[in-house]
Design an enzyme around this catalytic site. Structure first.
Site, short mmCIF file in Angstrom:
data_model
loop_
_atom_site.label_atom_id
_atom_site.label_comp_id
_atom_site.label_asym_id
_atom_site.label_seq_id
_atom_site.Cartn_x
_atom_site.Cartn_y
_atom_site.Cartn_z
CG HIS A 1 11.97 -22.43 3.93
ND1 HIS A 1 12.30 -21.25 3.29
CD2 HIS A 1 10.97 -22.98 3.20
CE1 HIS A 1 11.56 -21.10 2.22
NE2 HIS A 1 10.73 -22.12 2.14
CG ASP A 2 7.64 -23.92 4.44
OD1 ASP A 2 7.40 -22.69 4.41
OD2 ASP A 2 7.57 -24.65 3.44
CG HIS B 1 10.49 -9.16 1.03
ND1 HIS B 1 11.84 -9.13 1.34
CD2 HIS B 1 10.30 -10.29 0.30
CE1 HIS B 1 12.43 -10.20 0.84
NE2 HIS B 1 11.52 -10.93 0.19
CG HIS C 1 16.32 -13.17 2.82
ND1 HIS C 1 16.35 -14.54 2.80
CD2 HIS C 1 16.98 -12.78 1.70
CE1 HIS C 1 17.01 -14.96 1.72
NE2 HIS C 1 17.38 -13.90 1.04
CG HIS D 1 4.72 -17.62 5.13
ND1 HIS D 1 4.30 -16.67 4.23
CD2 HIS D 1 3.79 -18.60 5.12
CE1 HIS D 1 3.16 -17.06 3.70
NE2 HIS D 1 2.83 -18.22 4.21
CD GLU E 1 17.45 -15.74 6.76
OE1 GLU E 1 17.36 -16.57 7.67
OE2 GLU E 1 16.61 -15.61 5.83
NE ARG F 1 -3.78 0.76 0.60
CZ ARG F 1 -4.89 0.82 1.34
NH1 ARG F 1 -5.48 -0.31 1.72
NH2 ARG F 1 -5.40 1.98 1.68
#
Length: 237
Positions: free
Chosen positions: A190-191, A50, A43, A214, A70, A18
């Site tokens: 990761h995940d 981002h 990262h 995430h 990272e 936005r």
């Protein structure tokens, strides 16, 4: 206790969608530390889709716990890390157009390159970690680069766990045992999520730190950020 570093890339993604400064990544970083997180991870990617390079700089005085940056060690990234001097730099071999990290380093093929980059970071007092798949040869190759730690790439574990296959942890436990025998510190990311983090922590000898972004941010939409940070901390005890 295994340390929790909160990756705040997704907050920057929301902000950038936005324009403006809502949500505020600096305030978010301050808040997760106040809620008990042991560190903050960012990262930045070359296209700054981002986290921006300016964010990484502006976060330096805000992060009073562990600051982990990272990224793929292209010149722009190396210059940023040497300027900011975070607690830790994690080297990830992601392509410019990668949506997210999708593979660990081939530490045998890229050994000389990694040795040179890592030596420069260590000369500047920055702890180093490199992203690797749970393969013994890659862990052994990591030792030859001079890195302080490895970060186990945990997407495959998370996928197998979601399928109900608890044996998906086996290559990670073996990689951790190899790392321990080589006196390499062990991080992971990761995940990882509230569902799978405790089983992973309980079965990985010598695990020092996890970086979670995430899932943690998505879970916070329903459960609240402070609550979710504390739920992770309970699972990591």
């Amino acid at each position: 206790m295994v340390k929790l570093s909160v990756n705040i890339n997704k907050i920057a993604t929301l902000r950038n969608s936005r324009g403006g400064n809502v949500p505020d990544v600096l305030q978010l970083a301050a808040d997760v530390q106040k809620f008990g997180a042991h560190g903050v991870t960012v990262h930045p990617r070359p296209d700054e889709r981002h986290i921006r390079y300016s964010d990484a700089r502006n976060l330096a005085p805000i992060v009073h716990t562990e600051y982990n940056i990272e990224g793929n060690p292209v010149k722009k990234f190396i210059d940023l890390v040497l300027e900011v001097k975070p607690t830790q730099v994690t080297l990830v071999p992601d392509a410019d157009d990668a949506i997210t990290s999708n593979a660990g380093w081939d530490t045998l093929k890229h050994r000389q390159f990694l040795q040179e980059v890592i030596a420069e970071f260590k000369r500047n007092g920055i702890r180093t970690s490199i992203f690797v798949d749970p393969v013994a040869a890659m862990v052994e190759g990591a030792k030859e680069t001079g890195t302080d730690r490895i970060e186990l790439y945990t997407e495959a574990y998370a996928h197998q766990y979601n399928l109900g296959n608890l044996q998906g942890i086996a290559p990670y436990a073996e990689a951790a045992r190899v790392a321990g025998s080589l006196e390499l510190g062990i991080n992971a990311g990761h995940d990882l999520s509230l569902d799978n983090i405790k089983y992973f922590k309980d079965n990985i000898p010598g695990l020092l730190e996890v970086s979670i972004g995430h899932a943690l941010i998505a879970e916070s939409i329903y459960l609240g950020l402070e609550n979710v940070v504390n739920m992770y901390l309970q699972r990591l005890k």
